[in-house]
Enzyme design. Structure first.
Site, PDB file in Angstrom:
ATOM      1  N   ILE A  18       0.838  -1.207   0.000  1.00 29.51           N
ATOM      2  CA  ILE A  18       0.000   0.000   0.000  1.00 29.51           C
ATOM      3  C   ILE A  18       0.872   1.256   0.000  1.00 29.51           C
ATOM      4  O   ILE A  18       0.585   2.228  -0.704  1.00 29.51           O
ATOM      5  CB  ILE A  18      -0.928  -0.023   1.243  1.00 29.51           C
ATOM      6  CG1 ILE A  18      -1.957  -1.147   1.091  1.00 29.51           C
ATOM      7  CG2 ILE A  18      -1.598   1.327   1.471  1.00 29.51           C
ATOM      8  CD1 ILE A  18      -2.724  -1.480   2.368  1.00 29.51           C
ATOM      9  N   ASP A  37      11.470   3.592   5.125  1.00 26.47           N
ATOM     10  CA  ASP A  37      11.294   2.157   5.366  1.00 26.47           C
ATOM     11  C   ASP A  37      12.529   1.592   6.055  1.00 26.47           C
ATOM     12  O   ASP A  37      13.610   2.176   6.014  1.00 26.47           O
ATOM     13  CB  ASP A  37      11.069   1.421   4.035  1.00 26.47           C
ATOM     14  CG  ASP A  37      10.204   0.180   4.192  1.00 26.47           C
ATOM     15  OD1 ASP A  37       9.012   0.227   3.817  1.00 26.47           O
ATOM     16  OD2 ASP A  37      10.716  -0.839   4.709  1.00 26.47           O
ATOM     17  N   ASN A  87       2.053   4.443   7.870  1.00 27.28           N
ATOM     18  CA  ASN A  87       1.550   3.233   7.202  1.00 27.28           C
ATOM     19  C   ASN A  87       2.330   1.961   7.552  1.00 27.28           C
ATOM     20  O   ASN A  87       1.806   0.864   7.426  1.00 27.28           O
ATOM     21  CB  ASN A  87       1.592   3.498   5.680  1.00 27.28           C
ATOM     22  CG  ASN A  87       1.353   2.261   4.866  1.00 27.28           C
ATOM     23  OD1 ASN A  87       0.232   1.771   4.812  1.00 27.28           O
ATOM     24  ND2 ASN A  87       2.397   1.731   4.243  1.00 27.28           N
ATOM     25  N   SER A 145      -6.986  -0.664  10.128  1.00 24.42           N
ATOM     26  CA  SER A 145      -7.342  -1.932   9.476  1.00 24.42           C
ATOM     27  C   SER A 145      -8.800  -2.238   9.795  1.00 24.42           C
ATOM     28  O   SER A 145      -9.314  -1.805  10.841  1.00 24.42           O
ATOM     29  CB  SER A 145      -6.457  -3.056  10.025  1.00 24.42           C
ATOM     30  OG  SER A 145      -6.954  -4.316   9.619  1.00 24.42           O
ATOM     31  N   TYR A 158      -1.931  -6.909  17.220  1.00 24.09           N
ATOM     32  CA  TYR A 158      -2.109  -6.203  15.935  1.00 24.09           C
ATOM     33  C   TYR A 158      -3.476  -5.528  15.902  1.00 24.09           C
ATOM     34  O   TYR A 158      -3.605  -4.344  15.576  1.00 24.09           O
ATOM     35  CB  TYR A 158      -1.972  -7.206  14.771  1.00 24.09           C
ATOM     36  CG  TYR A 158      -2.206  -6.600  13.410  1.00 24.09           C
ATOM     37  CD1 TYR A 158      -1.167  -6.027  12.686  1.00 24.09           C
ATOM     38  CD2 TYR A 158      -3.483  -6.611  12.830  1.00 24.09           C
ATOM     39  CE1 TYR A 158      -1.381  -5.457  11.437  1.00 24.09           C
ATOM     40  CE2 TYR A 158      -3.707  -6.052  11.582  1.00 24.09           C
ATOM     41  CZ  TYR A 158      -2.662  -5.484  10.886  1.00 24.09           C
ATOM     42  OH  TYR A 158      -2.887  -4.926   9.650  1.00 24.09           O
ATOM     43  N   LYS A 162      -4.535  -1.505  15.904  1.00 26.18           N
ATOM     44  CA  LYS A 162      -5.298  -0.872  14.827  1.00 26.18           C
ATOM     45  C   LYS A 162      -6.535  -0.151  15.368  1.00 26.18           C
ATOM     46  O   LYS A 162      -6.920   0.899  14.852  1.00 26.18           O
ATOM     47  CB  LYS A 162      -5.679  -1.911  13.763  1.00 26.18           C
ATOM     48  CG  LYS A 162      -4.474  -2.499  13.025  1.00 26.18           C
ATOM     49  CD  LYS A 162      -3.678  -1.417  12.301  1.00 26.18           C
ATOM     50  CE  LYS A 162      -2.560  -1.954  11.441  1.00 26.18           C
ATOM     51  NZ  LYS A 162      -1.801  -0.892  10.761  1.00 26.18           N
ATOM     52  N   LEU A 192      -4.468  -7.283  -1.742  1.00 23.74           N
ATOM     53  CA  LEU A 192      -3.481  -8.222  -2.277  1.00 23.74           C
ATOM     54  C   LEU A 192      -2.109  -7.574  -2.449  1.00 23.74           C
ATOM     55  O   LEU A 192      -1.632  -7.339  -3.553  1.00 23.74           O
ATOM     56  CB  LEU A 192      -3.991  -8.842  -3.582  1.00 23.74           C
ATOM     57  CG  LEU A 192      -5.216  -9.750  -3.382  1.00 23.74           C
ATOM     58  CD1 LEU A 192      -5.658 -10.343  -4.708  1.00 23.74           C
ATOM     59  CD2 LEU A 192      -4.956 -10.854  -2.361  1.00 23.74           C
ATOM     60  N   THR A 193      -1.483  -7.286  -1.309  1.00 26.24           N
ATOM     61  CA  THR A 193      -0.087  -6.832  -1.277  1.00 26.24           C
ATOM     62  C   THR A 193       0.796  -8.082  -1.308  1.00 26.24           C
ATOM     63  O   THR A 193       0.294  -9.197  -1.131  1.00 26.24           O
ATOM     64  CB  THR A 193       0.171  -6.056   0.022  1.00 26.24           C
ATOM     65  OG1 THR A 193      -0.149  -6.919   1.113  1.00 26.24           O
ATOM     66  CG2 THR A 193      -0.689  -4.810   0.119  1.00 26.24           C
TER      67      THR A 193
HETATM   68  N1  LIG Z   1      -2.518  -5.792   3.044  1.00 28.83           N
HETATM   69  C1  LIG Z   1      -3.615  -5.889   3.743  1.00 28.83           C
HETATM   70  O1  LIG Z   1      -4.456  -6.771   3.494  1.00 28.83           O
HETATM   71  C2  LIG Z   1      -3.885  -4.916   4.876  1.00 28.83           C
HETATM   72  C3  LIG Z   1      -5.126  -4.991   5.513  1.00 28.83           C
HETATM   73  C4  LIG Z   1      -5.401  -4.116   6.557  1.00 28.83           C
HETATM   74  C5  LIG Z   1      -4.465  -3.179   6.953  1.00 28.83           C
HETATM   75  N2  LIG Z   1      -3.257  -3.132   6.319  1.00 28.83           N
HETATM   76  C6  LIG Z   1      -2.308  -2.140   6.816  1.00 28.83           C
HETATM   77  O2  LIG Z   1      -1.806  -1.378   5.731  1.00 28.83           O
HETATM   78  C7  LIG Z   1      -0.448  -1.008   5.989  1.00 28.83           C
HETATM   79  C8  LIG Z   1       0.445  -1.461   4.840  1.00 28.83           C
HETATM   80  O3  LIG Z   1       0.285  -2.857   4.680  1.00 28.83           O
HETATM   81  P1  LIG Z   1       0.935  -3.639   3.450  1.00 28.83           P
HETATM   82  O4  LIG Z   1       0.126  -4.877   3.275  1.00 28.83           O
HETATM   83  O5  LIG Z   1       1.149  -2.728   2.315  1.00 28.83           O
HETATM   84  O6  LIG Z   1       2.321  -4.070   4.110  1.00 28.83           O
HETATM   85  P2  LIG Z   1       3.724  -4.524   3.461  1.00 28.83           P
HETATM   86  O7  LIG Z   1       4.232  -5.599   4.358  1.00 28.83           O
HETATM   87  O8  LIG Z   1       3.593  -4.799   1.997  1.00 28.83           O
HETATM   88  O9  LIG Z   1       4.587  -3.200   3.653  1.00 28.83           O
HETATM   89  C9  LIG Z   1       4.913  -2.742   4.928  1.00 28.83           C
HETATM   90  C10 LIG Z   1       6.221  -1.977   4.856  1.00 28.83           C
HETATM   91  O10 LIG Z   1       6.531  -1.547   6.190  1.00 28.83           O
HETATM   92  C11 LIG Z   1       7.918  -1.743   6.400  1.00 28.83           C
HETATM   93  N3  LIG Z   1       8.179  -1.925   7.824  1.00 28.83           N
HETATM   94  C12 LIG Z   1       7.796  -2.951   8.617  1.00 28.83           C
HETATM   95  N4  LIG Z   1       8.289  -2.781   9.851  1.00 28.83           N
HETATM   96  C13 LIG Z   1       8.989  -1.625   9.851  1.00 28.83           C
HETATM   97  C14 LIG Z   1       9.743  -0.917  10.820  1.00 28.83           C
HETATM   98  N5  LIG Z   1       9.882  -1.394  12.068  1.00 28.83           N
HETATM   99  N6  LIG Z   1      10.324   0.227  10.468  1.00 28.83           N
HETATM  100  C15 LIG Z   1      10.215   0.734   9.216  1.00 28.83           C
HETATM  101  N7  LIG Z   1       9.537   0.100   8.240  1.00 28.83           N
HETATM  102  C16 LIG Z   1       8.930  -1.068   8.554  1.00 28.83           C
HETATM  103  C17 LIG Z   1       8.258  -3.004   5.617  1.00 28.83           C
HETATM  104  O11 LIG Z   1       9.652  -3.094   5.327  1.00 28.83           O
HETATM  105  C18 LIG Z   1       7.381  -2.850   4.365  1.00 28.83           C
HETATM  106  O12 LIG Z   1       8.077  -2.193   3.324  1.00 28.83           O
HETATM  107  C19 LIG Z   1      -0.083  -1.641   7.333  1.00 28.83           C
HETATM  108  O13 LIG Z   1      -0.280  -0.687   8.352  1.00 28.83           O
HETATM  109  C20 LIG Z   1      -1.084  -2.769   7.463  1.00 28.83           C
HETATM  110  O14 LIG Z   1      -1.327  -3.106   8.812  1.00 28.83           O
HETATM  111  C21 LIG Z   1      -2.940  -3.981   5.298  1.00 28.83           C
END
Ligand SMILES: NC(=O)c1ccc[n+]([C@@H]2O[C@H](COP(=O)([O-])OP(=O)(O)OC[C@H]3O[C@@H](n4cnc5c(N)ncnc54)[C@H](O)[C@@H]3O)[C@@H](O)[C@H]2O)c1
Length: 270
Positions: A18, A37, A87, A145, A158, A162, A192-193
């Protein structure tokens, strides 16, 4: 006129999923973007793809000092900060495996998840707000979330983190709205990440039964909402959390089972 022309944005967790989709869209709409990141290899390659308006910065969301440096470094480099997209969240399967329920979770796991998922968002606001307030404007968009609105069979830390982000979002808006700050949140369902695609296909299929759209959500769907909330088009929206989940939370949990029941027993059987 592009919506973010001349603006500066920080996207935490901007190297993947995202966050990366949001960086791409912000840049397409004129912003300079700090891709913040922990994974510098990935952040650097996203920055290279996005060109000179993108800049990768290493930070660790678990370390308050590195969040302060991220925000202050951005302001020193660009002279302004218009958009903060909090994020990043813990994605490690090992941590998720330990993040279970109230009986089994260990306190180190709880503290780690709260530090990365929640305290980091507060810290980024803490350091960004004085600058934004001084300029009389700033937009913050937090990634919560759908799990912040509903209980889950696992991942107690988690989901609680949230839920707390939804509260943090309201607090920031309530305390700083009159100073020109808008703070909103997004609450995605399954998107779908790369991390979500790594989940077993049959788990994704189960979740699909509860989604009321013909496709699963993609990172671009979420980036569109983040950018809308960060833009001036959303100038009258503050303190809100927007669920973006294909309608998953919009119906009673038993709906798919009731639909099956109605098929077997005739329409409207219940
Ligand atoms: N993908 C989903 O289905 C979904 C659903 C609900 C909420 N979310 C939320 O959306 C956001 C993004 O999710 P995503 O699926 O794109 O995740 P992702 O895992 O694809 O990307 C997360 C990024 O955060 C970075 N990261 C993790 N820990 C870190 C740290 N300690 N310091 C710095 N960077 C760090 C990772 O390196 C990664 O690049 C998150 O907050 C997640 O909880 C995602």
């Amino acid at each position: 006129m592009k919506r973010f022309e001349g603006q500066v944005a920080i996207v935490t967790g901007g190297a993947s999923g995202i966050g990366a989709a949001t960086c791409r869209r912000l840049i397409a709409e004129g912003a300079s973007v700090i891709i913040a990141d922990r994974n510098m290899a990935l952040a650097t390659s996203v920055a290279a793809e996005l060109g000179e308006q993108a800049h990768a910065v290493e930070f660790d969301a678990g370390d308050v000092g590195s969040i302060r440096s991220l925000v202050h470094g951005t302001i020193e480099r660009h002279g302004r900060l218009d958009v903060l997209h909090n994020n990043a969240a813990i994605g490690s399967p090992e941590v998720h495996a330990r993040d279970t329920n109230a009986i089994d979770i260990d306190f180190d796991t709880w503290d780690l998840v709260m530090a990365v998922n929640l305290r980091a968002y507060l810290a980024a606001c803490k350091y960004a707000l004085p600058h934004m307030i001084e300029r009389g404007q700033g937009a913050i968009v937090n990634s919560a979330s759908a799990g912040g609105f509903s209980g889950d069979i696992s991942r107690i830390a988690y989901n609680v983190s949230k839920t707390a982000i939804i509260g943090l979002t309201r607090q920031i808006a309530a305390q700083h709205g009159l100073q020109g700050i808008r703070c909103n949140a997004i609450a995605p369902g399954l998107v779908l990440t790369p991390a979500a695609r790594a989940v077993a296909a049959d788990v994704i299929e189960v979740m699909g039964r509860y989604i009321l759209t013909q496709q699963f959500g993609e990172p671009d769907d979420i980036a569109n909402l983040v950018c809308f909330l960060a833009s001036n088009e959303a100038r009258y929206i503050n303190g809100q959390t927007y669920v973006i989940d294909g309608g998953m939370l919009s119906h009673i949990p038993a709906n798919p089972d009731l639909a099956d029941y109605a098929k077997t027993h005739g329409k409207g059987a219940h």
